[in-house]
Design a protein around this motif. Structure first.
Motif, PDB file in Angstrom:
ATOM      1  N   THR A   1       0.819  -1.206   0.000  1.00 41.51           N
ATOM      2  CA  THR A   1       0.000   0.000   0.000  1.00 41.51           C
ATOM      3  C   THR A   1       0.850   1.252   0.000  1.00 41.51           C
ATOM      4  O   THR A   1       0.338   2.353  -0.035  1.00 41.51           O
ATOM      5  CB  THR A   1      -0.907   0.024   1.244  1.00 41.51           C
ATOM      6  OG1 THR A   1      -0.091  -0.044   2.419  1.00 41.51           O
ATOM      7  CG2 THR A   1      -1.854  -1.159   1.232  1.00 41.51           C
ATOM      8  N   GLY A   2       2.168   1.107   0.031  1.00 41.97           N
ATOM      9  CA  GLY A   2       3.048   2.263   0.009  1.00 41.97           C
ATOM     10  C   GLY A   2       4.368   1.921   0.665  1.00 41.97           C
ATOM     11  O   GLY A   2       4.455   0.975   1.435  1.00 41.97           O
ATOM     12  N   LEU A   3       5.398   2.667   0.347  1.00 38.62           N
ATOM     13  CA  LEU A   3       6.713   2.469   0.921  1.00 38.62           C
ATOM     14  C   LEU A   3       7.057   3.659   1.792  1.00 38.62           C
ATOM     15  O   LEU A   3       6.670   4.785   1.514  1.00 38.62           O
ATOM     16  CB  LEU A   3       7.765   2.309  -0.185  1.00 38.62           C
ATOM     17  CG  LEU A   3       7.574   1.108  -1.102  1.00 38.62           C
ATOM     18  CD1 LEU A   3       8.647   1.111  -2.175  1.00 38.62           C
ATOM     19  CD2 LEU A   3       7.626  -0.189  -0.321  1.00 38.62           C
ATOM     20  N   ARG A   4       7.788   3.416   2.870  1.00 34.04           N
ATOM     21  CA  ARG A   4       8.150   4.470   3.791  1.00 34.04           C
ATOM     22  C   ARG A   4       9.665   4.559   3.877  1.00 34.04           C
ATOM     23  O   ARG A   4      10.361   3.568   3.769  1.00 34.04           O
ATOM     24  CB  ARG A   4       7.600   4.170   5.195  1.00 34.04           C
ATOM     25  CG  ARG A   4       6.106   4.074   5.273  1.00 34.04           C
ATOM     26  CD  ARG A   4       5.691   3.563   6.639  1.00 34.04           C
ATOM     27  NE  ARG A   4       6.168   4.441   7.702  1.00 34.04           N
ATOM     28  CZ  ARG A   4       5.368   5.212   8.429  1.00 34.04           C
ATOM     29  NH1 ARG A   4       4.076   5.221   8.189  1.00 34.04           N
ATOM     30  NH2 ARG A   4       5.846   5.969   9.386  1.00 34.04           N
ATOM     31  N   ASP A   5      10.152   5.770   4.119  1.00 31.67           N
ATOM     32  CA  ASP A   5      11.555   5.946   4.434  1.00 31.67           C
ATOM     33  C   ASP A   5      11.726   5.735   5.932  1.00 31.67           C
ATOM     34  O   ASP A   5      10.787   5.776   6.701  1.00 31.67           O
ATOM     35  CB  ASP A   5      12.008   7.360   4.056  1.00 31.67           C
ATOM     36  CG  ASP A   5      11.898   7.597   2.563  1.00 31.67           C
ATOM     37  OD1 ASP A   5      11.599   8.725   2.180  1.00 31.67           O
ATOM     38  OD2 ASP A   5      12.094   6.635   1.801  1.00 31.67           O
ATOM     39  N   GLY A   6      12.985   5.551   6.351  1.00 27.62           N
ATOM     40  CA  GLY A   6      13.229   5.492   7.777  1.00 27.62           C
ATOM     41  C   GLY A   6      14.126   4.353   8.176  1.00 27.62           C
ATOM     42  O   GLY A   6      14.690   3.643   7.347  1.00 27.62           O
ATOM     43  N   TYR A   7      14.241   4.156   9.493  1.00 27.67           N
ATOM     44  CA  TYR A   7      15.164   3.181  10.066  1.00 27.67           C
ATOM     45  C   TYR A   7      14.483   1.857  10.408  1.00 27.67           C
ATOM     46  O   TYR A   7      15.154   0.902  10.776  1.00 27.67           O
ATOM     47  CB  TYR A   7      15.788   3.741  11.336  1.00 27.67           C
ATOM     48  CG  TYR A   7      16.615   5.000  11.139  1.00 27.67           C
ATOM     49  CD1 TYR A   7      17.019   5.422   9.876  1.00 27.67           C
ATOM     50  CD2 TYR A   7      17.017   5.760  12.234  1.00 27.67           C
ATOM     51  CE1 TYR A   7      17.779   6.563   9.698  1.00 27.67           C
ATOM     52  CE2 TYR A   7      17.791   6.915  12.070  1.00 27.67           C
ATOM     53  CZ  TYR A   7      18.164   7.316  10.802  1.00 27.67           C
ATOM     54  OH  TYR A   7      18.922   8.446  10.642  1.00 27.67           O
ATOM     55  N   SER A   8      13.161   1.807  10.348  1.00 26.23           N
ATOM     56  CA  SER A   8      12.437   0.624  10.773  1.00 26.23           C
ATOM     57  C   SER A   8      12.051  -0.234   9.583  1.00 26.23           C
ATOM     58  O   SER A   8      11.715   0.273   8.510  1.00 26.23           O
ATOM     59  CB  SER A   8      11.183   1.028  11.551  1.00 26.23           C
ATOM     60  OG  SER A   8      10.436  -0.112  11.926  1.00 26.23           O
ATOM     61  N   SER A   9      12.097  -1.537   9.769  1.00 27.99           N
ATOM     62  CA  SER A   9      11.630  -2.487   8.767  1.00 27.99           C
ATOM     63  C   SER A   9      10.957  -3.629   9.493  1.00 27.99           C
ATOM     64  O   SER A   9      11.394  -4.034  10.570  1.00 27.99           O
ATOM     65  CB  SER A   9      12.791  -3.008   7.918  1.00 27.99           C
ATOM     66  OG  SER A   9      12.349  -4.018   7.036  1.00 27.99           O
ATOM     67  N   ALA A  10       9.883  -4.140   8.930  1.00 27.17           N
ATOM     68  CA  ALA A  10       9.128  -5.193   9.602  1.00 27.17           C
ATOM     69  C   ALA A  10       9.148  -6.510   8.846  1.00 27.17           C
ATOM     70  O   ALA A  10       8.414  -7.420   9.183  1.00 27.17           O
ATOM     71  CB  ALA A  10       7.688  -4.760   9.813  1.00 27.17           C
ATOM     72  N   ASP A  11       9.964  -6.639   7.833  1.00 27.79           N
ATOM     73  CA  ASP A  11      10.027  -7.863   7.041  1.00 27.79           C
ATOM     74  C   ASP A  11      10.921  -8.881   7.741  1.00 27.79           C
ATOM     75  O   ASP A  11      12.117  -8.662   7.912  1.00 27.79           O
ATOM     76  CB  ASP A  11      10.568  -7.536   5.650  1.00 27.79           C
ATOM     77  CG  ASP A  11      10.624  -8.759   4.756  1.00 27.79           C
ATOM     78  OD1 ASP A  11      10.072  -9.800   5.142  1.00 27.79           O
ATOM     79  OD2 ASP A  11      11.225  -8.671   3.680  1.00 27.79           O
ATOM     80  N   GLY A  12      10.353 -10.005   8.138  1.00 22.88           N
ATOM     81  CA  GLY A  12      11.120 -11.066   8.787  1.00 22.88           C
ATOM     82  C   GLY A  12      11.337 -12.272   7.918  1.00 22.88           C
ATOM     83  O   GLY A  12      11.660 -13.357   8.414  1.00 22.88           O
ATOM     84  N   SER A  13      11.196 -12.141   6.594  1.00 22.59           N
ATOM     85  CA  SER A  13      11.214 -13.297   5.705  1.00 22.59           C
ATOM     86  C   SER A  13      12.554 -14.032   5.684  1.00 22.59           C
ATOM     87  O   SER A  13      12.596 -15.239   5.466  1.00 22.59           O
ATOM     88  CB  SER A  13      10.831 -12.877   4.285  1.00 22.59           C
ATOM     89  OG  SER A  13      11.708 -11.883   3.790  1.00 22.59           O
ATOM     90  N   THR A  14      13.656 -13.319   5.906  1.00 22.61           N
ATOM     91  CA  THR A  14      14.958 -14.001   5.894  1.00 22.61           C
ATOM     92  C   THR A  14      15.041 -15.044   6.998  1.00 22.61           C
ATOM     93  O   THR A  14      15.691 -16.083   6.840  1.00 22.61           O
ATOM     94  CB  THR A  14      16.088 -12.977   6.052  1.00 22.61           C
ATOM     95  OG1 THR A  14      16.034 -12.054   4.969  1.00 22.61           O
ATOM     96  CG2 THR A  14      17.451 -13.654   6.039  1.00 22.61           C
ATOM     97  N   ALA A  15      14.401 -14.799   8.125  1.00 27.20           N
ATOM     98  CA  ALA A  15      14.492 -15.704   9.273  1.00 27.20           C
ATOM     99  C   ALA A  15      13.641 -16.955   9.121  1.00 27.20           C
ATOM    100  O   ALA A  15      13.790 -17.902   9.905  1.00 27.20           O
ATOM    101  CB  ALA A  15      14.085 -14.964  10.550  1.00 27.20           C
ATOM    102  N   THR A  16      12.752 -16.984   8.129  1.00 31.20           N
ATOM    103  CA  THR A  16      11.869 -18.134   7.955  1.00 31.20           C
ATOM    104  C   THR A  16      11.823 -18.663   6.524  1.00 31.20           C
ATOM    105  O   THR A  16      11.285 -19.743   6.286  1.00 31.20           O
ATOM    106  CB  THR A  16      10.428 -17.757   8.356  1.00 31.20           C
ATOM    107  OG1 THR A  16       9.991 -16.669   7.540  1.00 31.20           O
ATOM    108  CG2 THR A  16      10.356 -17.364   9.837  1.00 31.20           C
ATOM    109  N   LYS A  17      12.345 -17.900   5.553  1.00 33.50           N
ATOM    110  CA  LYS A  17      12.223 -18.198   4.122  1.00 33.50           C
ATOM    111  C   LYS A  17      10.765 -18.216   3.665  1.00 33.50           C
ATOM    112  O   LYS A  17      10.425 -18.805   2.635  1.00 33.50           O
ATOM    113  CB  LYS A  17      12.909 -19.529   3.754  1.00 33.50           C
ATOM    114  CG  LYS A  17      14.425 -19.515   3.880  1.00 33.50           C
ATOM    115  CD  LYS A  17      15.030 -20.777   3.313  1.00 33.50           C
ATOM    116  CE  LYS A  17      16.535 -20.844   3.506  1.00 33.50           C
ATOM    117  NZ  LYS A  17      17.248 -19.827   2.754  1.00 33.50           N
TER     118      LYS A  17
END
Length: 696
Positions: free
Chosen positions: A42-58
């Motif tokens: 729904t949109g991309l944000r700038d900043g220091y935070s990211s909520a994508d955890g896909s690397t930890a679970t594939k």
């Protein structure tokens, strides 16, 4: 079939987003491009935070649902800090301490476990010994704790993954960066993206850097070129091709010796080497091709192949000891040629069995790695392999040349693995469980004496975790995971008659923690953990000259972080770690009771940016480390230190911005890293970097 995934992208956290199929094979940049990313954007944000955890679970999993500590450094953060290489960015990550890497490579301690090899690029192993740039990187992920199910061998303390920038088939853009500092170092970079046809785009990242700092004689240059092409072949299929060429040449600086249990003082700018001999060169070619395809609305597959070719060389004169008036120097050269091939495939299914929702992963990984390595002694004249020189502001070091060959090895590593994992969700409870099987075969030849040895290890690595979510924005978790490391070490260059007969080392990580999305862009985490390492080599007390696997160590600790936007114009990345670790059962290098090396009891970092107006902002950062031992001998202590950094940002207009970064603002004398007791790296003094960014 439809099901729900809670996610947020690039600073948004933990929102329930229903989806059917994969509408997000479209245009997001980094987070989901190397793993399945079936997420409504729904949109991309700038900043220091990211909520994508896909690397930890594939699998497409939001970070709040991952039962593991993960620290993420976004491109915005390392751009704001004017950081261009991985090692510098990791200074701000709690639980990570730096090794000098013998002046030519990335080497770190994660939760007290040293590694030169637990580095990944887009989820695939990038384990050669070199210094990694950030010009083509969208973010850095540090996953803490052992977890062989996702990454295979190694990773006892955790792994570091870089996520590549990828082509955008929607928008054309261009960016140019330039900066220079008061030492004379400078960097130029370009980032160009161009749609080429419907659903097809190309992107080029390139950089040229010249190095300099306060140390005598240090200099070097880096050239990096990284094109990528993306093609969306219909709504369900995407192909992405990557290539990276990195060419690094720099003076090898091994730091300073110790004296009286601490770093040698008064010689922080002195170069303990021969500038005509100390040289490190790296040429790395990495090519990767990835296919993503949605078989159905709930079943997707991805397949990736990677070829990597590394040519590495370094020569060094190195300090080995010092007195109040002299320093003893020795040295060697080392060369490595490595070629690696990896193929990885994953099948991801999301669906439900009655009221229970599942995200099921089944995958495999296979590859081969061929390594030729050699080493020569040093000759200071007349065959002398060591030299004693008088301490002075600039040392009078005799000219050094490469001496006779002292080691020559060839190895072939073949590995194959398969894994399965299920993420089960019912009500506020989520369970994750899985297991991986690895078959790891190493054949090596020591060319001195033509000693050929082989060993094959077959290991099962389980993982289990539970997540309880009393509210959508809060998760409480507990997890158990293991990993292993063959006794040949993390570079796998050669076996000897001892390591060829021994089982791998074992790692076990227990962790409980909490994750809380205070707002959609502000993420807090806290965790308690225990990491046990066993099957470490030790001298057999009953049979002198023999080795047994009875050595053990343990690290226990606490970690907390707060990352994201505190207010719309104020963002921060804050972290703290407490670490306590020791040898529990004697090893070949240390008796029981010794504290682990480069394991500060307290470590804290903070970086914050406050935008005073739409065009002007200020940044401030600090890094604190309590004292730590340079090695497991516990004979040399690196003192505690605090370093402050600052920055100012000014936008001239929508396309041009200026930036000033002050590093080590108060000119502290400190020693952040070491490689043993007599290779201690002084920190850089006060330095100012001036930069300009242009966006078209």
């Amino acid at each position: 079939m439809s099901f729900t995934i809670r996610t947020a992208l690039a600073g948004a956290t933990a929102l329930s987003l229903p989806f059917t199929g994969t509408p997000a094979l479209a245009a997001e940049e980094a987070p989901g491009d190397y793993l399945p990313s079936d997420i409504v954007v729904t949109g991309l944000r700038d900043g220091y935070s990211s909520a994508d955890g896909s690397t930890a679970t594939k699998t497409p999993t939001p970070l709040i649902d991952v039962p593991q500590t993960v620290s993420i450094i976004t491109e915005d953060q390392f751009d704001d800090q004017a950081i261009t290489h991985l090692q510098d960015a990791l200074r701000y990550v709690p639980g990570v301490t730096l090794d000098t890497g013998e002046g030519h490579r990335d080497q770190v301690f994660i939760r007290g476990q040293a590694t030169t090899a637990d580095f990944y690029l887009d989820g695939l192993r990038d384990d050669a010994q070199y210094q990694r740039p950030l010009y083509n990187v969208a973010r850095i992920e540090v996953l803490k704790g052992s977890n062989a199910l996702i990454f295979g061998r190694g990773g006892g303390g955790g792994v570091i993954n870089r996520v590549s920038k990828t082509a955008d088939p929607v928008a054309a853009f261009a960016g140019f960066d330039a900066d220079v500092d008061t030492f004379g170092a400078f960097a130029l970079a370009a980032d160009l993206n161009q749609p080429l046809a419907a659903g097809v785009a190309g992107r080029l990242n390139a950089t040229y850097e010249e190095f300099d700092n306060a140390r005598d004689f240090f200099e070097g240059r880096f050239i990096g070129i990284s094109p990528t092409v993306r093609a969306d072949l219909g709504e369900r299929t995407r192909v992405t091709a990557f290539y990276t060429y990195d060419d690094d040449r720099r003076i090898t600086d091994r730091g300073n010796p110790s004296l009286n249990g601490g770093p040698l003082k008064g010689y922080d700018r002195t170069f303990f080497g021969d500038p005509d001999f100390n040289l490190a060169e790296t040429r790395a070619h990495i090519a990767r091709l990835r296919l993503d395809h949605d078989l159905t609305d709930s079943l997707s597959v991805n397949l990736t192949g990677q070829f990597a070719d590394y040519t590495l060389f370094y020569a060094n004169v190195v300090p080995s000891s010092a007195t109040a008036t002299t320093a003893t120097l020795s040295g060697y050269t080392s060369g490595t040629d490595r070629q690696g091939r990896i193929v990885q495939g994953n099948l991801v299914w999301g669906g439900a069995t009655g009221p229970v929702r599942h995200t099921l992963l089944a995958g495999f990984e296979a590859g081969r790695q061929d390594t030729d390595a050699d080493r020569t002694l040093i000759d200071f004249g007349g065959g002398a392999q060591t030299v004693i020189v008088a301490l002075a502001r600039r040392l009078a070091v005799p000219s050094a040349v490469a001496g006779p060959l002292s080691r020559s090895t060839s190895s072939q590593l073949d590995f194959v693995s398969g894994y399965i994992q299920d993420q089960v969700e019912f009500g506020p409870v989520q369970l994750i469980a899985g297991v991986r099987y690895d078959e790891f075969s190493l054949d090596s030849v020591n060319n001195f004496g033509n000693l050929a040895l082989s060993r094959t290890d077959r290991k099962w690595s389980p993982r289990a975790g539970v997540v309880f979510k009393p509210a959508e924005e809060l998760s409480l978790y507990a997890s158990y995971a293991t990993s292993f490391l063959p006794q040949s070490g993390d570079q796998f260059t050669v076996l000897d008659t001892t390591t060829a007969g021994l089982e791998p080392e074992k790692f076990r990580n227990l962790e409980i923690g909490a994750k809380y999305a205070l707002t959609p862009g502000l993420f807090a985490t806290a965790a308690l953990f225990r990491l046990d390492r066993s099957n470490t080599r030790a001298a057999d007390p009953l049979n002198p000259g023999f080795t047994v696997l009875t050595g053990e160590s343990r690290v226990e600790g606490f970690e907390a972080s707060l990352v994201g936007r505190i207010r719309p114009n104020w963002q921060a990345s804050l972290g703290y770690t407490y670490l306590d670790g020791e040898i529990r059962e004697a090893t070949t290098s240390a008796p029981a009771g010794r504290r682990l090396q480069q394991l500060p009891r307290h470590q804290a970092s903070a970086w914050t940016r406050y935008d005073v107006s739409d065009r002007f902002g200020l940044g401030l950062g600090a890094v604190y480390q309590s004292k730590q031992f340079a090695s497991v001998s516990n004979a040399v202590t690196l003192p505690s230190y605090v370093r402050f950094d600052a920055a100012a940002f000014f936008e001239l207009n929508e396309r041009i911005s200026l930036q000033v970064n002050a590093e080590n603002l108060f000119d502290a004398n400190y020693y952040p890293s070491a490689h043993g007791d007599n290779n201690i790296q002084p920190g850089d003094p006060f330095n100012v970097r001036f930069g300009v960014r242009v966006k078209l």
